[in-house]
Design a protein around this motif. Structure first.
Motif, PDB file in Angstrom:
ATOM      1  N   GLY A   1      20.341  18.264  -4.379  1.00  0.00           N
ATOM      2  CA  GLY A   1      19.254  17.561  -4.943  1.00  0.00           C
ATOM      3  C   GLY A   1      18.110  18.334  -5.434  1.00  0.00           C
ATOM      4  N   ASN A   2      17.498  17.618  -3.768  1.00  0.00           N
ATOM      5  CA  ASN A   2      16.145  17.992  -3.496  1.00  0.00           C
ATOM      6  C   ASN A   2      15.612  19.744  -3.382  1.00  0.00           C
ATOM      7  N   TRP A   3      17.018  20.046  -1.798  1.00  0.00           N
ATOM      8  CA  TRP A   3      17.010  21.917  -2.341  1.00  0.00           C
ATOM      9  C   TRP A   3      16.946  21.953  -3.210  1.00  0.00           C
TER      10      TRP A   3
ATOM     11  N   TYR B   1       4.404   4.640   7.250  1.00  0.00           N
ATOM     12  CA  TYR B   1       3.385   5.722   5.784  1.00  0.00           C
ATOM     13  C   TYR B   1       4.659   5.721   4.898  1.00  0.00           C
ATOM     14  N   SER B   2       5.671   5.043   5.284  1.00  0.00           N
ATOM     15  CA  SER B   2       7.120   4.810   3.890  1.00  0.00           C
ATOM     16  C   SER B   2       7.630   4.507   4.748  1.00  0.00           C
ATOM     17  N   SER B   3       9.195   3.281   4.279  1.00  0.00           N
ATOM     18  CA  SER B   3       9.793   2.438   4.028  1.00  0.00           C
ATOM     19  C   SER B   3      10.672   2.404   5.274  1.00  0.00           C
ATOM     20  N   LYS B   4      11.253   4.047   5.820  1.00  0.00           N
ATOM     21  CA  LYS B   4      11.984   4.548   6.363  1.00  0.00           C
ATOM     22  C   LYS B   4      13.701   3.699   5.842  1.00  0.00           C
ATOM     23  N   LEU B   5      13.691   4.232   4.609  1.00  0.00           N
ATOM     24  CA  LEU B   5      15.197   3.182   4.370  1.00  0.00           C
ATOM     25  C   LEU B   5      16.446   4.332   4.187  1.00  0.00           C
ATOM     26  N   SER B   6      16.305   5.328   4.220  1.00  0.00           N
ATOM     27  CA  SER B   6      17.215   6.025   3.635  1.00  0.00           C
ATOM     28  C   SER B   6      17.485   6.534   4.441  1.00  0.00           C
ATOM     29  N   ALA B   7      17.796   6.102   6.001  1.00  0.00           N
ATOM     30  CA  ALA B   7      19.290   6.700   6.558  1.00  0.00           C
ATOM     31  C   ALA B   7      19.597   5.390   6.452  1.00  0.00           C
TER      32      ALA B   7
ATOM     33  N   THR C   1       1.094  -1.683   0.010  1.00  0.00           N
ATOM     34  CA  THR C   1      -0.227  -0.091   0.168  1.00  0.00           C
ATOM     35  C   THR C   1       0.586   1.028   0.038  1.00  0.00           C
ATOM     36  N   TYR C   2       2.380   0.705   0.160  1.00  0.00           N
ATOM     37  CA  TYR C   2       2.771   2.463   0.176  1.00  0.00           C
ATOM     38  C   TYR C   2       2.400   3.226  -0.763  1.00  0.00           C
ATOM     39  N   LYS C   3       2.128   2.676  -2.395  1.00  0.00           N
ATOM     40  CA  LYS C   3       2.070   4.263  -2.559  1.00  0.00           C
ATOM     41  C   LYS C   3       0.681   5.041  -2.610  1.00  0.00           C
TER      42      LYS C   3
ATOM     43  N   ILE D   1      19.083  12.429   9.997  1.00  0.00           N
ATOM     44  CA  ILE D   1      19.530  10.563   9.823  1.00  0.00           C
ATOM     45  C   ILE D   1      19.887  10.358   8.304  1.00  0.00           C
ATOM     46  N   ASP D   2      18.842  10.787   7.742  1.00  0.00           N
ATOM     47  CA  ASP D   2      19.435   9.935   6.384  1.00  0.00           C
ATOM     48  C   ASP D   2      19.899  10.976   5.530  1.00  0.00           C
ATOM     49  N   TYR D   3      21.115  12.172   6.138  1.00  0.00           N
ATOM     50  CA  TYR D   3      21.517  12.523   5.358  1.00  0.00           C
ATOM     51  C   TYR D   3      22.408  12.509   3.888  1.00  0.00           C
TER      52      TYR D   3
ATOM     53  N   SER E   1       9.564  13.584   7.257  1.00  0.00           N
ATOM     54  CA  SER E   1       8.914  12.926   6.186  1.00  0.00           C
ATOM     55  C   SER E   1       9.009  13.940   4.462  1.00  0.00           C
ATOM     56  N   ASN E   2       9.017  12.656   3.746  1.00  0.00           N
ATOM     57  CA  ASN E   2       9.460  13.695   2.266  1.00  0.00           C
ATOM     58  C   ASN E   2       8.121  14.483   2.478  1.00  0.00           C
ATOM     59  N   ARG E   3       6.902  14.960   2.477  1.00  0.00           N
ATOM     60  CA  ARG E   3       6.597  15.971   2.019  1.00  0.00           C
ATOM     61  C   ARG E   3       6.151  17.183   2.991  1.00  0.00           C
TER      62      ARG E   3
HETATM   63  C1  FAD Z   1      14.086  19.136   0.873  1.00  0.00           C
HETATM   64  C2  FAD Z   1      14.845  17.793   0.675  1.00  0.00           C
HETATM   65  C3  FAD Z   1      15.797  17.054   1.517  1.00  0.00           C
HETATM   66  C4  FAD Z   1      16.539  15.760   1.343  1.00  0.00           C
HETATM   67  N1  FAD Z   1      17.229  15.553   1.532  1.00  0.00           N
HETATM   68  C5  FAD Z   1      17.463  13.933   1.557  1.00  0.00           C
HETATM   69  C6  FAD Z   1      18.343  13.628   2.319  1.00  0.00           C
HETATM   70  O1  FAD Z   1      19.517  14.326   2.465  1.00  0.00           O
HETATM   71  N2  FAD Z   1      18.704  12.221   2.116  1.00  0.00           N
HETATM   72  C7  FAD Z   1      17.435  10.890   1.802  1.00  0.00           C
HETATM   73  O2  FAD Z   1      17.930  10.238   1.794  1.00  0.00           O
HETATM   74  N3  FAD Z   1      16.453  11.757   0.620  1.00  0.00           N
HETATM   75  C8  FAD Z   1      16.632  13.016   0.938  1.00  0.00           C
HETATM   76  N4  FAD Z   1      15.353  13.586   0.947  1.00  0.00           N
HETATM   77  C9  FAD Z   1      14.379  13.282   0.079  1.00  0.00           C
HETATM   78  C10 FAD Z   1      13.126  11.945   0.429  1.00  0.00           C
HETATM   79  O3  FAD Z   1      12.359  12.892   1.601  1.00  0.00           O
HETATM   80  C11 FAD Z   1      13.411  11.142   1.547  1.00  0.00           C
HETATM   81  O4  FAD Z   1      14.834   9.959   0.805  1.00  0.00           O
HETATM   82  C12 FAD Z   1      12.836  10.526   1.894  1.00  0.00           C
HETATM   83  O5  FAD Z   1      11.636  11.048   2.863  1.00  0.00           O
HETATM   84  C13 FAD Z   1      12.431   9.997   3.149  1.00  0.00           C
HETATM   85  O6  FAD Z   1      11.842   8.830   3.948  1.00  0.00           O
HETATM   86  P1  FAD Z   1      11.872   7.459   3.225  1.00  0.00           P
HETATM   87  O7  FAD Z   1      13.563   6.203   3.571  1.00  0.00           O
HETATM   88  O8  FAD Z   1      10.575   6.445   3.877  1.00  0.00           O
HETATM   89  O9  FAD Z   1      11.544   7.171   1.837  1.00  0.00           O
HETATM   90  P2  FAD Z   1      10.159   6.277   1.015  1.00  0.00           P
HETATM   91  O10 FAD Z   1       9.680   7.173   0.745  1.00  0.00           O
HETATM   92  O11 FAD Z   1      10.218   4.747   1.850  1.00  0.00           O
HETATM   93  O12 FAD Z   1      11.400   6.142  -0.507  1.00  0.00           O
HETATM   94  C14 FAD Z   1      12.635   5.062  -0.036  1.00  0.00           C
HETATM   95  C15 FAD Z   1      13.731   5.622  -0.536  1.00  0.00           C
HETATM   96  O13 FAD Z   1      13.295   6.295  -1.847  1.00  0.00           O
HETATM   97  C16 FAD Z   1      14.522   7.195  -1.985  1.00  0.00           C
HETATM   98  N5  FAD Z   1      14.216   8.491  -2.340  1.00  0.00           N
HETATM   99  C17 FAD Z   1      12.611   8.446  -2.070  1.00  0.00           C
HETATM  100  N6  FAD Z   1      12.043   9.961  -2.419  1.00  0.00           N
HETATM  101  C18 FAD Z   1      13.482  10.462  -3.027  1.00  0.00           C
HETATM  102  C19 FAD Z   1      13.885  11.784  -2.974  1.00  0.00           C
HETATM  103  N7  FAD Z   1      12.934  12.565  -3.227  1.00  0.00           N
HETATM  104  N8  FAD Z   1      14.609  11.642  -3.621  1.00  0.00           N
HETATM  105  C20 FAD Z   1      15.845  11.238  -3.457  1.00  0.00           C
HETATM  106  N9  FAD Z   1      15.775  10.083  -3.405  1.00  0.00           N
HETATM  107  C21 FAD Z   1      14.337   9.319  -2.816  1.00  0.00           C
HETATM  108  C22 FAD Z   1      15.291   7.524  -0.454  1.00  0.00           C
HETATM  109  O14 FAD Z   1      16.412   6.565  -0.612  1.00  0.00           O
HETATM  110  C23 FAD Z   1      14.552   6.475   0.141  1.00  0.00           C
HETATM  111  O15 FAD Z   1      14.755   5.746   1.097  1.00  0.00           O
HETATM  112  C24 FAD Z   1      14.729  15.017   0.182  1.00  0.00           C
HETATM  113  C25 FAD Z   1      13.378  15.651   0.049  1.00  0.00           C
HETATM  114  C26 FAD Z   1      13.632  16.719   0.592  1.00  0.00           C
HETATM  115  C27 FAD Z   1      12.327  17.640  -0.545  1.00  0.00           C
END
Ligand code: FAD
Length: 426
Positions: A388-390, A242-248, A229-231, A379-381, A348-350
């Protein structure tokens, strides 16, 4: 008997790791090093440290697991609080290592350290690998990084059509050898932080380390079946699921994007394949895209005009910036998000999109200060994803539409009952 040395940076795992796979097949003794580089913990001119306490804690936990897991492979991990170019140069002499294996990086600070190290030990061989990508740079359908398109969709479609994700790598077994490792992993206090408790409202209450990353995949995918249901849930704001939290874990390399990909494929085969299972892969391609953008544009990603070279009338108002950090703006939705990141190191991404848009497009404030604040707190910098997102949300990056978020309607849509704002503001 030859000794190889693996220099760990943001590749803090033992599985699907090209440096380990290559070193263990080339040498009968392998040692590993991780340096807590003092430069990463310095105070910046704008009033906060380059790495804050949340990421520092996660990193310390990660290094403990890395050391344990490397031990199982008979590779001792030496840990220092010093510059890599100093410690590694000493070690190669002490242990007569002929080759250093490490993850290929291309951003300025990382390249500088690498250059210093190479100059200090000109006789040692250096072997670097791209091991942080989803689509390997040698496999993408572009002859040069200069040909990477500005628009994500174009990049994604072409790569999805023409590029296979590489199979996971495995390591060769090396014999155990006698080695005295008296180095210690620093504590938070050693890095000049004070111990702290995780805020109970945190959406990211997880610990660092490769085992924890794999555990999270099992939990999110197979135990809770949140993947399917991730989408629909990924724009959520509260809680762990609500999301995977795998980013860190991805950011410091505790898990590779390929490991996640093959778990998604397993899920699709065994349980269900739908738009949500695909969407996690889609997001991993976004992550790759920002890495390719920084490979293409180099230091432009840190410039005020970004990769578009677009000049705006930027403000640099200390008080407005401080109010943004403190969650003291006229927008409660922005304030709640800024309090979340300050208390937890996560957002969150939002939330990230909204607070970025507010700083850059409403306050018209130099966006790089916001990016630097995120660099300190998150934590996930990840250098590429963050900058890139900024750029993207500040109108100087890859967004062809240059959108400005209407914060009020975003709050109405994503937090209609004020649950999220109440959680942080009440
Ligand atoms: C201003 C800003 C700064 C951000 N800085 C970072 C950062 O420093 N490190 C970081 O990992 N993500 C960053 N993101 C992207 C995104 O917000 C996070 O990856 C995401 O919120 C992490 O939660 P998740 O693992 O639950 O994501 P999920 O929604 O579960 O996504 C799965 C994976 O996909 C990748 N991903 C998802 N969205 C993005 C995106 N927009 N850009 C790049 N990768 C993405 C991540 O690796 C994430 O773990 C940033 C986004 C914005 C708008």
């Amino acid at each position: 008997m030859s000794t190889g040395l693996i220099w760990f940076r943001n590749d803090l795992r033992t599985q699907d790791h090209e440096g380990i796979a290559t070193a263990t097949s080339n040498h009968d003794r392998v040692i590993a090093v991780y340096c807590f580089d003092p430069r990463h913990y310095e105070e910046l001119d704008i009033g906060f440290r380059k790495t804050g306490k949340f990421r520092a804690k996660f990193l310390i936990e990660t290094i403990h697991q890395l050391r344990n897991n490397l031990r199982k492979l008979h590779i001792p991990l030496l840990v220092f609080q010093n510059k890599p170019e100093v410690k590694i140069a000493e070690l190669t002499k002490e242990h007569q290592t002929d080759t250093i294996y490490f993850q290929k990086e291309w951003t300025d600070e990382e390249k500088k350290v690498e250059r210093n190290l190479k100059e200090a030990i000109p006789d040692v061989k250096f072997k670097d690998h791209y091991q942080q990508f989803f689509f390997h740079p040698d496999d993408i359908p572009y002859d040069s990084f200069n040909d990477i398109p500005k628009v994500f969709t174009e990049f994604r479609k072409k790569c999805e059509k023409k590029t296979e994700v590489r199979e996971l790598l495995s390591n060769s077994k090396i014999e155990e050898f006698e080695f005295v490792n008296d180095t210690e992993i620093p504590s938070l206090e050693d890095l000049d932080f004070t111990e702290f408790k995780t805020d109970e409202r945190s959406a990211f209450p997880f610990h660092g380390g490769e085992d924890e990353a794999l555990k999270r995949v099992e939990q999110y995918f197979f135990e809770q079946r949140n993947l399917e249901t991730y989408k629909e849930t990924r724009n959520g704001l509260i809680g762990t699921d609500y999301s995977s939290k795998l980013s860190a874990w991805l950011a410091n390399g505790s898990i590779s994007p390929r490991q996640i990909y093959f778990k998604v494929k397993q899920y699709e085969k065994e349980i269900i394949s739908n738009q949500s299972t695909y969407w996690l892969i889609f997001e991993l391609i976004w992550r790759d895209f920002f890495k390719y953008i920084s490979l293409k544009h180099g230091n432009e990603i840190f410039q005020l005009e970004g990769i578009r070279g677009k000049s705006h009338d930027w403000n640099d108002d200390h008080e407005a910036f401080r109010n943004w950090i403190d969650g003291n703006t006229k927008e409660d939705f922005v304030n709640a998000n800024m309090l979340e990141i300050a208390h937890t190191g996560f957002m969150s991404n939002r939330g990230r999109q909204n607070v970025n848009s507010y700083l850059a497009k409403e306050l018209k404030h130099d966006w790089r200060k916001g990016a630097a604040y995120f660099e300190s707190l998150l934590i996930d910098y990840d250098v590429h994803s963050n900058w890139g997102n900024w750029m993207y949300n500040s109108g100087v990056g890859n967004d062809p539409r240059d959108r400005k978020f209407n914060i009020k309607s975003q709050a109405d849509r994503y937090d209609p009952d004020n649950d999220y704002q109440d959680l942080w503001l009440k």
